[in-house]
Design a protein around this motif. Structure first.
Motif, PDB file in Angstrom:
ATOM      1  N   TYR A  94       0.821  -1.214   0.000  1.00  0.00           N
ATOM      2  CA  TYR A  94       0.000   0.000   0.000  1.00  0.00           C
ATOM      3  C   TYR A  94       0.860   1.271   0.000  1.00  0.00           C
ATOM      4  N   ALA A  95       1.729   1.423   0.984  1.00  0.00           N
ATOM      5  CA  ALA A  95       2.529   2.649   1.081  1.00  0.00           C
ATOM      6  C   ALA A  95       3.508   2.806  -0.078  1.00  0.00           C
ATOM      7  N   PRO A  96       4.224   1.755  -0.500  1.00  0.00           N
ATOM      8  CA  PRO A  96       5.111   1.915  -1.657  1.00  0.00           C
ATOM      9  C   PRO A  96       4.362   2.313  -2.931  1.00  0.00           C
ATOM     10  N   ALA A  97       3.119   1.844  -3.077  1.00  0.00           N
ATOM     11  CA  ALA A  97       2.342   2.226  -4.263  1.00  0.00           C
ATOM     12  C   ALA A  97       2.021   3.709  -4.249  1.00  0.00           C
ATOM     13  N   ARG A  98       1.790   4.271  -3.083  1.00  0.00           N
ATOM     14  CA  ARG A  98       1.433   5.683  -2.983  1.00  0.00           C
ATOM     15  C   ARG A  98       2.637   6.619  -3.092  1.00  0.00           C
ATOM     16  N   ALA A  99       3.830   6.111  -2.810  1.00  0.00           N
ATOM     17  CA  ALA A  99       5.002   6.985  -2.732  1.00  0.00           C
ATOM     18  C   ALA A  99       5.253   7.802  -4.003  1.00  0.00           C
ATOM     19  N   PRO A 100       5.214   7.225  -5.218  1.00  0.00           N
ATOM     20  CA  PRO A 100       5.455   8.064  -6.403  1.00  0.00           C
ATOM     21  C   PRO A 100       4.432   9.183  -6.542  1.00  0.00           C
ATOM     22  N   TYR A 101       3.188   8.885  -6.205  1.00  0.00           N
ATOM     23  CA  TYR A 101       2.138   9.904  -6.242  1.00  0.00           C
ATOM     24  C   TYR A 101       2.435  11.012  -5.231  1.00  0.00           C
ATOM     25  N   GLU A 102       2.851  10.625  -4.040  1.00  0.00           N
ATOM     26  CA  GLU A 102       3.135  11.616  -2.996  1.00  0.00           C
ATOM     27  C   GLU A 102       4.286  12.531  -3.392  1.00  0.00           C
ATOM     28  N   ARG A 103       5.206  12.055  -4.210  1.00  0.00           N
ATOM     29  CA  ARG A 103       6.332  12.892  -4.635  1.00  0.00           C
ATOM     30  C   ARG A 103       5.902  13.993  -5.599  1.00  0.00           C
ATOM     31  N   ILE A 104       4.808  13.769  -6.305  1.00  0.00           N
ATOM     32  CA  ILE A 104       4.374  14.751  -7.328  1.00  0.00           C
ATOM     33  C   ILE A 104       2.946  15.221  -7.074  1.00  0.00           C
ATOM     34  N   GLU A 105       2.481  15.103  -5.857  1.00  0.00           N
ATOM     35  CA  GLU A 105       1.079  15.393  -5.541  1.00  0.00           C
ATOM     36  C   GLU A 105       0.603  16.762  -6.009  1.00  0.00           C
ATOM     37  N   PRO A 106       1.384  17.845  -5.846  1.00  0.00           N
ATOM     38  CA  PRO A 106       0.888  19.153  -6.309  1.00  0.00           C
ATOM     39  C   PRO A 106       0.661  19.218  -7.815  1.00  0.00           C
ATOM     40  N   LEU A 107       1.408  18.424  -8.575  1.00  0.00           N
ATOM     41  CA  LEU A 107       1.213  18.407 -10.024  1.00  0.00           C
ATOM     42  C   LEU A 107       0.011  17.546 -10.394  1.00  0.00           C
ATOM     43  N   ALA A 108      -0.204  16.465  -9.644  1.00  0.00           N
ATOM     44  CA  ALA A 108      -1.403  15.649  -9.861  1.00  0.00           C
ATOM     45  C   ALA A 108      -2.654  16.483  -9.616  1.00  0.00           C
ATOM     46  N   ALA A 109      -2.531  17.477  -8.729  1.00  0.00           N
ATOM     47  CA  ALA A 109      -3.663  18.345  -8.408  1.00  0.00           C
ATOM     48  C   ALA A 109      -4.095  19.206  -9.592  1.00  0.00           C
ATOM     49  N   LEU A 110      -3.323  19.200 -10.671  1.00  0.00           N
ATOM     50  CA  LEU A 110      -3.762  19.880 -11.893  1.00  0.00           C
ATOM     51  C   LEU A 110      -5.018  19.225 -12.462  1.00  0.00           C
ATOM     52  N   PHE A 111      -5.322  18.014 -11.990  1.00  0.00           N
ATOM     53  CA  PHE A 111      -6.469  17.254 -12.473  1.00  0.00           C
ATOM     54  C   PHE A 111      -7.382  16.900 -11.295  1.00  0.00           C
ATOM     55  N   PRO A 112      -8.126  17.865 -10.781  1.00  0.00           N
ATOM     56  CA  PRO A 112      -8.931  17.639  -9.571  1.00  0.00           C
ATOM     57  C   PRO A 112      -9.979  16.547  -9.732  1.00  0.00           C
ATOM     58  N   ASP A 113     -10.469  16.336 -10.944  1.00  0.00           N
ATOM     59  CA  ASP A 113     -11.445  15.264 -11.140  1.00  0.00           C
ATOM     60  C   ASP A 113     -10.834  13.904 -10.835  1.00  0.00           C
ATOM     61  N   LEU A 114      -9.575  13.726 -11.223  1.00  0.00           N
ATOM     62  CA  LEU A 114      -8.892  12.465 -10.946  1.00  0.00           C
ATOM     63  C   LEU A 114      -8.572  12.307  -9.461  1.00  0.00           C
ATOM     64  N   ILE A 115      -8.159  13.402  -8.834  1.00  0.00           N
ATOM     65  CA  ILE A 115      -7.807  13.339  -7.416  1.00  0.00           C
ATOM     66  C   ILE A 115      -9.007  12.909  -6.592  1.00  0.00           C
ATOM     67  N   LYS A 116     -10.192  13.341  -6.986  1.00  0.00           N
ATOM     68  CA  LYS A 116     -11.402  12.962  -6.257  1.00  0.00           C
ATOM     69  C   LYS A 116     -11.669  11.468  -6.337  1.00  0.00           C
ATOM     70  N   ARG A 117     -11.115  10.837  -7.354  1.00  0.00           N
ATOM     71  CA  ARG A 117     -11.314   9.389  -7.498  1.00  0.00           C
ATOM     72  C   ARG A 117     -10.119   8.589  -6.995  1.00  0.00           C
ATOM     73  N   LEU A 118      -8.970   9.221  -6.938  1.00  0.00           N
ATOM     74  CA  LEU A 118      -7.764   8.526  -6.513  1.00  0.00           C
ATOM     75  C   LEU A 118      -7.473   8.648  -5.025  1.00  0.00           C
ATOM     76  N   ASP A 119      -7.663   9.845  -4.488  1.00  0.00           N
ATOM     77  CA  ASP A 119      -7.091  10.151  -3.177  1.00  0.00           C
ATOM     78  C   ASP A 119      -8.075  10.811  -2.218  1.00  0.00           C
ATOM     79  N   VAL A 120      -9.374  10.627  -2.455  1.00  0.00           N
ATOM     80  CA  VAL A 120     -10.371  11.267  -1.604  1.00  0.00           C
ATOM     81  C   VAL A 120     -10.491  10.523  -0.275  1.00  0.00           C
TER      82      VAL A 120
END
Length: 295
Positions: A94-120
């Motif tokens: 679980y945690a290793p899968a999230r780590a790459p996302y956590e490194r670029i989280e502010p850039l992933a936030a460019l797509f709020p529709d996806l964040i609502k499905r990925l990390d809500v």
């Protein structure tokens, strides 16, 4: 031929620094990924961007795409364990899968529709964990760590894997605004200080320290790429000390397997010891855009 100064040499090599940072974080990308035009696309600013800054931004785009690709791969492993009903293995992934996302989280936030499905988180829903709209990583985290089961999670897991591919494809295609790229350095640290230090992010798994480490790593990549462009050597030294102090504090909570202890093991005093330098670092990094004259 006149000798090249250390500062000029640094500026000429920022793209190489970006590649070295990728390797230091254990990211392995497909051959030729560095040459892909889409991975070095930068946004067009209102005024010309200096070549040295453009090189740093291009290197960062390469890093972001590499992390998005790693996110797809690591999540696929996590999802496979869930679909196979292997609870203990899925918990470990679980945690290793999230780590790459956590490194670029502010850039992933460019797509709020996806964040609502990925990390809500469940707080966003009236029925909380029982709400059918509660999906993504934290829905699976709840099942694995709070309920101890993978039963009924196959569809949620499959959907999560598909969303990571969409995120990777969007990150590859997007032109990252320079202000967003530079601001990621502080945003990652501010996220720890403002919400994550409380432990609300990984409330079921208690893997918060994994997130902290990934946030620090992602932030530091931005800073190292921009460091050759900064004239204030006292500022640079202060920021480097802050990173080192936080990294040393986190190292105290490393587990024998190379991961991290449960966040529940930290006392209020431990959390406060982390919050001080994290807050200081966030404040310093928030000045990067101004120092580089990026609106």
């Amino acid at each position: 031929m006149p000798e090249i100064s250390h500062r000029d040499r640094d500026r000429c090599c920022v793209a190489g620094i970006g590649v070295a940072l990728l390797l230091s974080l254990g990211d392995v990308r497909p051959a030729g990924a560095l040459d892909a035009p889409a991975s070095t696309r930068i946004a067009r600013a209102a005024r010309p961007i200096a070549l040295d800054l453009a090189a740093a931004l291009a290197a960062y785009k390469t890093y972001v795409v590499g992390q998005a690709d790693a996110f797809v791969r690591e999540t696929a492993r996590f999802v496979a364990a869930i679909q196979g009903g292997r609870v203990a293995e899925a918990r470990g992934l679980y945690a290793p899968a999230r780590a790459p996302y956590e490194r670029i989280e502010p850039l992933a936030a460019l797509f709020p529709d996806l964040i609502k499905r990925l990390d809500v988180r469940s707080d966003e829903f009236e029925l909380r964990e029982r709400d059918p709209a509660f999906v993504g990583f934290h829905r699976l985290e709840f099942a694995l760590f709070a309920l101890g089961t993978t039963e009924g999670m196959g569809e949620f897991a499959e959907r999560l894997a598909a969303e990571t591919v969409i995120l990777r494809d969007r990150m590859t295609a997007v032109a990252i605004p320079p202000a967003k790229a530079v601001g990621a350095a502080s945003a990652l640290i501010e996220g720890i200080a403002s919400t994550k230090i409380s432990g609300e992010e990984e409330r079921y798994s208690r893997t918060d320290l994994w997130d902290f480490q990934a946030n620090i790593e992602g932030s530091k990549v931005v800073f190292v790429l921009l460091r050759p462009l900064l004239d204030d050597h006292a500022f640079v030294a202060r920021v480097e000390r802050s990173y080192k102090r936080i990294e040393d504090l986190l190292a105290r909570y490393r587990a024998p397997d190379g991961g991290f202890q449960s966040y529940d093991n930290l006392t209020a005093r431990d959390r406060n010891a982390l919050k001080g330098p994290i807050t200081l670092l966030a404040e310093d990094l928030s000045t990067l855009r101004g120092r580089l004259n990026i609106d």
